[in-house]
Design a protein around this motif. Structure first.
Motif, PDB file in Angstrom:
ATOM      1  N   THR A   1       8.544  -4.483  -4.777  1.00  0.00           N
ATOM      2  CA  THR A   1       7.713  -3.478  -5.436  1.00  0.00           C
ATOM      3  C   THR A   1       6.460  -3.174  -4.617  1.00  0.00           C
ATOM      4  OG1 THR A   1       6.520  -5.129  -6.707  1.00  0.00           O
ATOM      5  CG2 THR A   1       8.521  -4.214  -7.698  1.00  0.00           C
ATOM      6  N   ILE A   2       6.094  -4.047  -3.690  1.00  0.00           N
ATOM      7  CA  ILE A   2       4.888  -3.824  -2.894  1.00  0.00           C
ATOM      8  C   ILE A   2       5.194  -3.554  -1.429  1.00  0.00           C
ATOM      9  CG2 ILE A   2       3.468  -5.214  -4.438  1.00  0.00           C
ATOM     10  CD1 ILE A   2       3.609  -7.453  -2.325  1.00  0.00           C
ATOM     11  N   MET A   3       6.489  -3.560  -1.071  1.00  0.00           N
ATOM     12  CA  MET A   3       6.871  -3.383   0.325  1.00  0.00           C
ATOM     13  C   MET A   3       7.286  -1.949   0.601  1.00  0.00           C
ATOM     14  SD  MET A   3       6.443  -6.280   1.746  1.00  0.00           S
ATOM     15  CE  MET A   3       7.375  -6.104   3.271  1.00  0.00           C
ATOM     16  N   PRO A   4       6.953  -1.428   1.794  1.00  0.00           N
ATOM     17  CA  PRO A   4       7.559  -0.152   2.199  1.00  0.00           C
ATOM     18  C   PRO A   4       9.061  -0.359   2.337  1.00  0.00           C
ATOM     19  CG  PRO A   4       5.754  -0.766   3.665  1.00  0.00           C
ATOM     20  CD  PRO A   4       6.059  -1.964   2.837  1.00  0.00           C
ATOM     21  N   MET A   5       9.829   0.623   1.898  1.00  0.00           N
ATOM     22  CA  MET A   5      11.282   0.527   1.945  1.00  0.00           C
ATOM     23  C   MET A   5      11.842   1.658   2.798  1.00  0.00           C
ATOM     24  SD  MET A   5      12.164  -2.125   0.172  1.00  0.00           S
ATOM     25  CE  MET A   5      13.922  -1.830  -0.007  1.00  0.00           C
ATOM     26  N   GLY A   6      13.001   1.397   3.366  1.00  0.00           N
ATOM     27  CA  GLY A   6      13.628   2.419   4.193  1.00  0.00           C
ATOM     28  C   GLY A   6      15.122   2.502   3.972  1.00  0.00           C
TER      29      GLY A   6
ATOM     30  N   LEU B   1      16.613   4.758  11.497  1.00  0.00           N
ATOM     31  CA  LEU B   1      15.874   4.987  10.266  1.00  0.00           C
ATOM     32  C   LEU B   1      16.066   6.423   9.820  1.00  0.00           C
ATOM     33  CD1 LEU B   1      13.727   4.039   8.160  1.00  0.00           C
ATOM     34  CD2 LEU B   1      12.001   4.888   9.760  1.00  0.00           C
ATOM     35  N   VAL B   2      16.428   6.605   8.561  1.00  0.00           N
ATOM     36  CA  VAL B   2      16.656   7.934   8.004  1.00  0.00           C
ATOM     37  C   VAL B   2      15.437   8.393   7.200  1.00  0.00           C
ATOM     38  CG1 VAL B   2      18.064   9.264   6.389  1.00  0.00           C
ATOM     39  CG2 VAL B   2      19.150   7.625   7.924  1.00  0.00           C
ATOM     40  N   ALA B   3      14.931   7.496   6.361  1.00  0.00           N
ATOM     41  CA  ALA B   3      13.803   7.845   5.501  1.00  0.00           C
ATOM     42  C   ALA B   3      13.084   6.568   5.110  1.00  0.00           C
ATOM     43  CB  ALA B   3      14.272   8.589   4.259  1.00  0.00           C
ATOM     44  N   ARG B   4      11.808   6.685   4.809  1.00  0.00           N
ATOM     45  CA  ARG B   4      11.043   5.533   4.359  1.00  0.00           C
ATOM     46  C   ARG B   4      10.066   5.973   3.283  1.00  0.00           C
ATOM     47  NH1 ARG B   4       7.073   4.311   9.557  1.00  0.00           N
ATOM     48  NH2 ARG B   4       6.460   6.467   9.931  1.00  0.00           N
ATOM     49  N   ILE B   5       9.650   4.988   2.486  1.00  0.00           N
ATOM     50  CA  ILE B   5       8.724   5.255   1.386  1.00  0.00           C
ATOM     51  C   ILE B   5       7.809   4.065   1.218  1.00  0.00           C
ATOM     52  CG2 ILE B   5      10.402   4.418  -0.338  1.00  0.00           C
ATOM     53  CD1 ILE B   5       9.265   6.594  -2.240  1.00  0.00           C
ATOM     54  N   THR B   6       6.525   4.333   1.056  1.00  0.00           N
ATOM     55  CA  THR B   6       5.562   3.259   0.841  1.00  0.00           C
ATOM     56  C   THR B   6       5.571   2.846  -0.621  1.00  0.00           C
ATOM     57  OG1 THR B   6       3.717   4.720   0.309  1.00  0.00           O
ATOM     58  CG2 THR B   6       4.135   4.258   2.652  1.00  0.00           C
ATOM     59  N   SER B   7       4.853   1.783  -0.928  1.00  0.00           N
ATOM     60  CA  SER B   7       4.758   1.341  -2.319  1.00  0.00           C
ATOM     61  C   SER B   7       4.045   2.399  -3.155  1.00  0.00           C
ATOM     62  CB  SER B   7       4.019   0.015  -2.405  1.00  0.00           C
ATOM     63  OG  SER B   7       2.719   0.136  -1.853  1.00  0.00           O
ATOM     64  N   GLY B   8       3.218   3.215  -2.516  1.00  0.00           N
ATOM     65  CA  GLY B   8       2.503   4.268  -3.223  1.00  0.00           C
ATOM     66  C   GLY B   8       3.246   5.586  -3.287  1.00  0.00           C
TER      67      GLY B   8
ATOM     68  N   TYR C   1      22.314   1.820   4.889  1.00  0.00           N
ATOM     69  CA  TYR C   1      21.730   0.558   4.474  1.00  0.00           C
ATOM     70  C   TYR C   1      20.297   0.788   3.991  1.00  0.00           C
ATOM     71  CZ  TYR C   1      25.295  -1.299   7.711  1.00  0.00           C
ATOM     72  OH  TYR C   1      26.463  -1.591   8.384  1.00  0.00           O
ATOM     73  N   CYS C   2      19.847  -0.098   3.125  1.00  0.00           N
ATOM     74  CA  CYS C   2      18.429  -0.117   2.808  1.00  0.00           C
ATOM     75  C   CYS C   2      17.840  -1.440   3.296  1.00  0.00           C
ATOM     76  CB  CYS C   2      18.171   0.082   1.330  1.00  0.00           C
ATOM     77  SG  CYS C   2      18.770  -1.234   0.273  1.00  0.00           S
ATOM     78  N   ASN C   3      16.544  -1.441   3.519  1.00  0.00           N
ATOM     79  CA  ASN C   3      15.836  -2.624   3.974  1.00  0.00           C
ATOM     80  C   ASN C   3      14.370  -2.318   3.804  1.00  0.00           C
ATOM     81  OD1 ASN C   3      14.980  -4.991   5.383  1.00  0.00           O
ATOM     82  ND2 ASN C   3      16.827  -4.921   6.625  1.00  0.00           N
ATOM     83  N   ILE C   4      13.534  -3.309   3.965  1.00  0.00           N
ATOM     84  CA  ILE C   4      12.116  -3.027   4.015  1.00  0.00           C
ATOM     85  C   ILE C   4      11.835  -2.310   5.327  1.00  0.00           C
ATOM     86  CG2 ILE C   4      11.539  -5.016   2.582  1.00  0.00           C
ATOM     87  CD1 ILE C   4      10.639  -6.460   5.141  1.00  0.00           C
ATOM     88  N   HIS C   5      10.623  -1.774   5.455  1.00  0.00           N
ATOM     89  CA  HIS C   5      10.252  -1.134   6.700  1.00  0.00           C
ATOM     90  C   HIS C   5       8.942  -1.731   7.211  1.00  0.00           C
ATOM     91  CE1 HIS C   5      10.074   1.844   9.833  1.00  0.00           C
ATOM     92  NE2 HIS C   5       8.793   1.995   9.535  1.00  0.00           N
ATOM     93  N   PRO C   6       8.936  -2.264   8.426  1.00  0.00           N
ATOM     94  CA  PRO C   6      10.081  -2.402   9.334  1.00  0.00           C
ATOM     95  C   PRO C   6      11.093  -3.411   8.804  1.00  0.00           C
ATOM     96  CG  PRO C   6       8.143  -3.469  10.256  1.00  0.00           C
ATOM     97  CD  PRO C   6       7.685  -2.745   9.039  1.00  0.00           C
ATOM     98  N   PRO C   7      12.337  -3.298   9.222  1.00  0.00           N
ATOM     99  CA  PRO C   7      13.409  -4.108   8.629  1.00  0.00           C
ATOM    100  C   PRO C   7      13.358  -5.579   9.035  1.00  0.00           C
ATOM    101  CG  PRO C   7      14.261  -2.850  10.472  1.00  0.00           C
ATOM    102  CD  PRO C   7      12.854  -2.383  10.260  1.00  0.00           C
ATOM    103  N   ARG C   8      13.876  -6.412   8.148  1.00  0.00           N
ATOM    104  CA  ARG C   8      14.066  -7.829   8.447  1.00  0.00           C
ATOM    105  C   ARG C   8      15.546  -8.080   8.628  1.00  0.00           C
ATOM    106  NH1 ARG C   8      10.644 -12.428   5.494  1.00  0.00           N
ATOM    107  NH2 ARG C   8      12.619 -13.446   5.965  1.00  0.00           N
ATOM    108  N   ILE C   9      15.903  -8.814   9.634  1.00  0.00           N
ATOM    109  CA  ILE C   9      17.315  -9.012   9.955  1.00  0.00           C
ATOM    110  C   ILE C   9      18.040  -9.734   8.832  1.00  0.00           C
ATOM    111  CG2 ILE C   9      16.960 -11.202  11.163  1.00  0.00           C
ATOM    112  CD1 ILE C   9      19.097 -10.242  13.176  1.00  0.00           C
ATOM    113  N   ASP C  10      17.349 -10.603   8.122  1.00  0.00           N
ATOM    114  CA  ASP C  10      18.017 -11.377   7.073  1.00  0.00           C
ATOM    115  C   ASP C  10      18.093 -10.615   5.752  1.00  0.00           C
ATOM    116  OD1 ASP C  10      15.265 -13.532   5.999  1.00  0.00           O
ATOM    117  OD2 ASP C  10      15.244 -11.598   7.022  1.00  0.00           O
TER     118      ASP C  10
END
Length: 115
Positions: free
Chosen positions: A30-35, A47-54, A94-103
């Motif tokens: 909920t507090i991480m940027p997502m992509g 990366l296709v799109a990203r969104i901040t927590s705000g 795929y979705c992941n945080i941004h920047p992404p974590r491999i795990d």
């Protein structure tokens, strides 16, 4: 345990639409940027799109004006609305945080745009 589960992919004709969902476990999201990312056969993941927590969004030039990323923090879910799909949008998404974590990479969801 952190887990991201993508869904909503499928086969669609050119010009069609799909809505992808990414369900995240763990309130950290909920507090991480997502992509949203995608990987086409023989190509690197991008990366296709990203969104901040705000709610601030950013898009790759190739999808700008056609894709919309959004998030529902109450449901811990991130969405990707894809309109006016083109054959070159065919990829595993795929979705992941941004920047992404491999795990954090999940299985992804296949999107195929073909007539």
């Amino acid at each position: 345990q952190v887990q991201l589960v993508e869904s909503g992919g499928g086969l669609v004709q050119p010009g069609g639409s799909l809505r992808l969902s990414c369900a995240a476990s763990g309130t950290i999201f909920t507090i991480m940027p997502m992509g949203w990312y995608r990987q086409a056969p023989g190509k690197e993941r991008e990366l296709v799109a990203r969104i901040t927590s705000g709610g601030i969004t950013d898009y790759a030039d190739s999808v700008k004006g056609r894709f919309t990323i959004s998030r529902n923090s109450a449901k811990n879910t991130v969405y990707l609305q894809m309109n006016h799909l083109k054959p070159e949008d065919t990829a595993v998404y795929y979705c992941n945080i941004h920047p992404p974590r491999i795990d954090y990479w999940g299985q992804g969801t296949q999107v195929t745009v073909s007539s």
